[in-house]
Each structure stands twice: as structure tokens, then as C-alpha cells.
Design an enzyme around this catalytic site. Structure first.
Site, PDB file in Angstrom:
ATOM      1  CE  LYS A  14      -2.264  -1.012   3.834  1.00 45.37           C
ATOM      2  NZ  LYS A  14      -1.603  -2.282   4.226  1.00 45.37           N
ATOM      3  NE  ARG A  89      -4.235  -1.401  10.367  1.00 44.19           N
ATOM      4  CZ  ARG A  89      -3.146  -0.897   9.786  1.00 44.19           C
ATOM      5  NH1 ARG A  89      -3.153   0.341   9.335  1.00 44.19           N
ATOM      6  NH2 ARG A  89      -2.075  -1.630   9.641  1.00 44.19           N
ATOM      7  NE  ARG A 128       7.585  -2.758   5.786  1.00 47.76           N
ATOM      8  CZ  ARG A 128       6.271  -2.509   5.743  1.00 47.76           C
ATOM      9  NH1 ARG A 128       5.723  -2.065   4.644  1.00 47.76           N
ATOM     10  NH2 ARG A 128       5.508  -2.698   6.789  1.00 47.76           N
ATOM     11  NE  ARG A 134       6.549  -0.412  10.217  1.00 48.30           N
ATOM     12  CZ  ARG A 134       5.410  -0.458   9.564  1.00 48.30           C
ATOM     13  NH1 ARG A 134       5.310   0.122   8.370  1.00 48.30           N
ATOM     14  NH2 ARG A 134       4.362  -1.072  10.083  1.00 48.30           N
ATOM     15  NE  ARG A 146       2.400  -5.006  11.336  1.00 38.14           N
ATOM     16  CZ  ARG A 146       3.439  -4.779  10.519  1.00 38.14           C
ATOM     17  NH1 ARG A 146       4.595  -5.390  10.733  1.00 38.14           N
ATOM     18  NH2 ARG A 146       3.316  -3.947   9.521  1.00 38.14           N
TER      19      ARG A 146
HETATM   20  P1  AMP Z   1       0.903   0.367   9.113  1.00 40.75           P
HETATM   21  O1  AMP Z   1       2.050   1.285   8.871  1.00 40.75           O
HETATM   22  O2  AMP Z   1      -0.337   0.752   8.373  1.00 40.75           O
HETATM   23  O3  AMP Z   1       1.263  -1.088   8.899  1.00 40.75           O
HETATM   24  O4  AMP Z   1       0.529   0.505  10.659  1.00 40.75           O
HETATM   25  C1  AMP Z   1       1.443   0.177  11.666  1.00 40.75           C
HETATM   26  C2  AMP Z   1       0.701   0.047  12.986  1.00 40.75           C
HETATM   27  O5  AMP Z   1       0.121   1.316  13.324  1.00 40.75           O
HETATM   28  C3  AMP Z   1      -0.446  -0.938  13.021  1.00 40.75           C
HETATM   29  O6  AMP Z   1      -0.015  -2.265  13.277  1.00 40.75           O
HETATM   30  C4  AMP Z   1      -1.303  -0.385  14.146  1.00 40.75           C
HETATM   31  O7  AMP Z   1      -0.731  -0.682  15.406  1.00 40.75           O
HETATM   32  C5  AMP Z   1      -1.152   1.122  13.936  1.00 40.75           C
HETATM   33  N1  AMP Z   1      -2.189   1.655  13.016  1.00 40.75           N
HETATM   34  C6  AMP Z   1      -1.982   2.213  11.794  1.00 40.75           C
HETATM   35  N2  AMP Z   1      -3.129   2.597  11.231  1.00 40.75           N
HETATM   36  C7  AMP Z   1      -4.112   2.254  12.111  1.00 40.75           C
HETATM   37  C8  AMP Z   1      -5.523   2.357  12.090  1.00 40.75           C
HETATM   38  N3  AMP Z   1      -6.184   2.877  11.040  1.00 40.75           N
HETATM   39  N4  AMP Z   1      -6.210   1.908  13.179  1.00 40.75           N
HETATM   40  C9  AMP Z   1      -5.570   1.391  14.237  1.00 40.75           C
HETATM   41  N5  AMP Z   1      -4.239   1.231  14.317  1.00 40.75           N
HETATM   42  C10 AMP Z   1      -3.500   1.662  13.257  1.00 40.75           C
END
Ligand code: AMP
Length: 193
Positions: A14, A89, A128, A134, A146
């Protein structure tokens, strides 16, 4: 406006595809993951609280991410459109996003889901993690958690957008350019409707 929800599990591509779409369509990229990581970097209280959940691969509370998206929408009143990456989400987030857009007489144009098999996602995320810095990309248990959270809490949003006739699913397996081509075709089709 062109408002795209770029959907899919962690590691589906994404973020990578959003960057290409931003250039092509002149959109504002809103990634709640990126926004949360910058809060962590700045050492804010919100960031500190979110980090505990993120490091375990759990979702941060709806109110937190909805508030961030609200601020960013307000901060970009002249945008030609938005790409929502990693948001919504949960159903509560999807409803909140619809409401926020309705307030400014806008709506989601299309939700496009990138489909990639779990085994490939685990491999991509751990790869990654070698240089992303991260923590949530480095531990296989967190990565798997996740993916489970995605299946249990997030994947159901396909139904939410399907019921609005806004759902498109595309194959997220292949080179970055191949996937981008599929995405561009979907967006072109969505713009013609
Ligand atoms: P991402 O970079 O989208 O993979 O997000 C990394 C982490 O941030 C996720 O595993 C969640 O802990 C948190 N996070 C990101 N976006 C959301 C969201 N829309 N709702 C809840 N937690 C989020």
C-alpha cells in the site's frame, strides 16, 4: 475529488503504491501508520501510548486515528483528492471517514484491495524489517499477529464498501510496476463511472 481507500493486509504494498499514485494523480497521501510513527519520533504522549500497541501489532484506538485523519482533512482543504493508506481498519473508522467526507460534500470514490497470500506477506515484512527500522517488521510473531488482526478486524471492511458498490479487488502479487498498472486501470475505470 478522487478519494481512494488503498486497502490490504500489512506488506501488500500500500505504501509503495500510494507514493506512485500521488505522483500520477496529484493526491494527498494519508497513512495513519506514517502519522503514528512521526508522533513516536517526536516523542509525543500520543506517540508513546501508540508505540506500546504498535510494537505488539495491535490496533491503536479508533478515536486516535480518526482524530488524526480529521486534522489532515482539515489541513488540506484544496486537495484534489486523498489516498487513504492503512485507514480505515475497523467499521467504526470507515463510518467516521464517510461522515467526515460527507461534511465537506465529498465521498470515497473507490476502495481498492491489494490481495497477497499470507506466506508472501510474512516474507516481505521480515525482509523490509531488515532495514526499515520498524520493530513490528522484525519479529515473526508480531508480523503474524498483524496479519491475524487484519483477518479478524479489518478484512470485513470489504463488505462495507461492497455494500456501497465501491469495492475492487486486485492481484497484489508481481512487480511494483505490474501492480501499479492494475491499480491505474481500476482508478481509470472508477473515474469513468
Ligand atoms: P501500518 O504502517 O499501516 O502497517 O501501521 C502500523 C501500525 O500502526 C499498526 O499495526 C497499528 O498498530 C497502527 N495503526 C496504523 N493505522 C491504524 C488504524 N487505522 N487503526 C488502528 N491502528 C493503526
Amino acid at each position: 475529488m478522487l478519494n481512494i481507500v488503498l486497502f490490504g493486509p500489512p506488506g501488500a504494498g500500500k505504501g509503495t503504491q500510494s507514493k506512485k499514485l500521488v505522483n500520477e494523480y496529484n493526491l494527498v497521501h494519508l497513512s495513519t501508520g506514517d502519522l503514528l510513527r512521526s508522533e513516536i519520533k517526536e516523542g509525543t504522549e500520543l506517540g508513546l501510548r501508540a508505540k506500546v500497541l504498535m510494537d505488539e501489532g495491535r490496533l491503536v484506538p479508533d478515536e486516535v486515528v480518526i482524530g488524526m485523519i480529521r486534522n489532515k482533512l482539515n489541513a488540506n482543504p484544496n486537495a484534489e483528492g486523498f489516498i487513504f493508506d492503512g485507514f480505515p481498519r475497523t467499521e467504526k473508522q470507515a463510518e467516521a471517514l464517510d461522515n467526515l467526507l460527507t461534511e465537506v460534500n465529498e465521498s470515497i470514490t473507490r476502495m481498492i484491495a491489494l490481495e497477497v497470500e499470507d506466506a508472501e506477506l510474512v516474507e516481505r515484512l521480515l525482509e523490509r524489517g531488515k532495514d526499515s527500522g520498524r520493530a513490528d517488521d522484525q519479529d515473526e510473531n508480531v508480523v503474524k499477529n498483524r496479519l491475524k488482526v487484519y483477518q479478524d478486524e479489518t478484512a470485513i471492511l470489504k463488505n462495507y464498501y461492497q455494500s456501497q458498490s465501491k469495492f475492487t479487488s486486485i492481484n497484489g502479487f508481481g512487480s511494483i510496476d505490474e501492480v501499479f498498472e492494475r491499480l491505474s486501470n481500476s482508478i481509470r475505470a472508477a473515474k469513468e463511472v
